[in-house]
Design a protein around this motif. Structure first.
Motif, PDB file in Angstrom:
ATOM      1  N   UNK A 192      31.499  40.602  31.201  1.00 14.30           N
ATOM      2  CA  UNK A 192      30.351  39.750  31.563  1.00 14.30           C
ATOM      3  C   UNK A 192      30.794  38.528  32.361  1.00 14.30           C
ATOM      4  N   UNK A 193      31.883  37.907  31.934  1.00 12.44           N
ATOM      5  CA  UNK A 193      32.378  36.701  32.617  1.00 12.44           C
ATOM      6  C   UNK A 193      32.818  37.007  34.045  1.00 12.44           C
ATOM      7  N   UNK A 194      33.508  38.119  34.226  1.00 13.73           N
ATOM      8  CA  UNK A 194      33.931  38.498  35.573  1.00 13.73           C
ATOM      9  C   UNK A 194      32.727  38.735  36.482  1.00 13.73           C
ATOM     10  N   UNK A 195      31.710  39.374  35.939  1.00 15.93           N
ATOM     11  CA  UNK A 195      30.495  39.612  36.726  1.00 15.93           C
ATOM     12  C   UNK A 195      29.809  38.291  37.086  1.00 15.93           C
ATOM     13  N   UNK A 196      29.772  37.346  36.133  1.00 15.15           N
ATOM     14  CA  UNK A 196      29.180  36.035  36.402  1.00 15.15           C
ATOM     15  C   UNK A 196      29.956  35.277  37.474  1.00 15.15           C
ATOM     16  N   UNK A 197      31.267  35.501  37.513  1.00 11.31           N
ATOM     17  CA  UNK A 197      32.104  34.847  38.522  1.00 11.31           C
ATOM     18  C   UNK A 197      31.957  35.490  39.893  1.00 11.31           C
ATOM     19  N   UNK A 198      31.204  36.587  39.960  1.00 13.74           N
ATOM     20  CA  UNK A 198      30.948  37.225  41.240  1.00 13.74           C
ATOM     21  C   UNK A 198      31.901  38.334  41.611  1.00 13.74           C
ATOM     22  N   UNK A 199      32.693  38.787  40.656  1.00 19.40           N
ATOM     23  CA  UNK A 199      33.589  39.905  40.930  1.00 19.40           C
ATOM     24  C   UNK A 199      32.724  41.147  41.121  1.00 19.40           C
ATOM     25  N   UNK A 200      33.012  41.902  42.149  1.00 19.93           N
ATOM     26  CA  UNK A 200      32.237  43.095  42.465  1.00 19.93           C
ATOM     27  C   UNK A 200      32.349  44.165  41.400  1.00 19.93           C
ATOM     28  N   UNK A 201      31.296  44.959  41.258  1.00 20.90           N
ATOM     29  CA  UNK A 201      31.240  46.012  40.248  1.00 20.90           C
ATOM     30  C   UNK A 201      32.442  46.945  40.293  1.00 20.90           C
ATOM     31  N   UNK A 210      39.907  45.033  36.669  1.00 22.85           N
ATOM     32  CA  UNK A 210      40.357  43.749  36.123  1.00 22.85           C
ATOM     33  C   UNK A 210      40.305  43.750  34.594  1.00 22.85           C
ATOM     34  N   UNK A 211      39.256  44.319  34.032  1.00 24.51           N
ATOM     35  CA  UNK A 211      39.148  44.398  32.573  1.00 24.51           C
ATOM     36  C   UNK A 211      40.263  45.289  32.020  1.00 24.51           C
ATOM     37  N   UNK A 212      40.537  46.394  32.685  1.00 30.05           N
ATOM     38  CA  UNK A 212      41.628  47.278  32.259  1.00 30.05           C
ATOM     39  C   UNK A 212      42.963  46.528  32.278  1.00 30.05           C
ATOM     40  N   UNK A 213      43.189  45.726  33.310  1.00 25.38           N
ATOM     41  CA  UNK A 213      44.429  44.940  33.406  1.00 25.38           C
ATOM     42  C   UNK A 213      44.496  43.899  32.278  1.00 25.38           C
TER      43      UNK A 213
END
Length: 184
Positions: free
Chosen positions: A82-91, A97-100
């Motif tokens: 959720x945080x990555x999506x809020x930061x604007x990271x593309x789908x 990134x979550x896997x990493x």
């Protein structure tokens, strides 16, 4: 029939509560001011990961606790997603990134568990936990504050070990005061 569909899962609720408590502890200013954790996105991830690991470590044991531990892990990585999506990271990049982040988390768990196992056997010359924390949190072999950080982690682990597992599996956890060891 419909009640069963909307019934809350106690393990899920407990995992979310433990995650919230871990995040709250990870935001404690003394971790950054007294122990020198980097006040960066990476440093905050390290603090959350550390406290989630401590909670998961305490939950090792029976099946109910195992399910709560998995829900805690899931809550952490759903929040990261959720945080990555809020930061604007593309789908397309979020999953990678979550896997990493998950790989990094598992690496830390392995390093901290091994250090805690060696800690019992250490001869006082080298502090394996301080070294593992320095590598992961500070990205150095050793720092001035790593031994104090290791002392905090040991105190937190001991404090959690003294709390009933059933209570923690119910979503109630109390982390110790970060500065407590410095005052005693």
């Amino acid at each position: 029939m419909f009640k069963a569909l909307f019934k809350k899962d106690p393990a899920l609720e407990a995992g979310r509560a433990l995650y919230a408590a871990s995040v709250e502890q990870a935001r404690t200013p003394a971790l950054y001011a007294s122990l020198g954790a980097p006040d960066t996105v990476e440093g905050r991830f390290e603090m959350v990961a550390l406290h989630v690991w401590l909670a998961m470590r305490r939950l090792k044991g029976d099946e109910r606790a195992k399910k709560v531990s998995q829900c805690l892990f899931d809550a952490m990585f759903q929040n990261m997603d959720d945080s990555l999506r809020e930061l604007g990271v593309g789908d397309l990049q979020v999953g990678k990134k979550v896997r990493k982040l998950a790989e990094n988390f598992y690496g830390r768990i392995g390093a901290y568990e091994e250090a805690m196992k060696q800690d019992v056997e250490r001869d006082g010359v080298e502090d394996p936990l301080a070294k593992a924390l320095a590598r992961n949190i500070f990205e150095r072999e050793m720092t001035e504050t790593a031994p104090a950080f290791a002392d905090y982690v040991r105190r937190a682990d001991a404090s959690l070990q003294n709390q009933p597992q059933s209570r923690i599996a119910g979503g109630i956890i109390v982390f110790p005061d970060v500065d407590e060891g410095a005052r005693s």
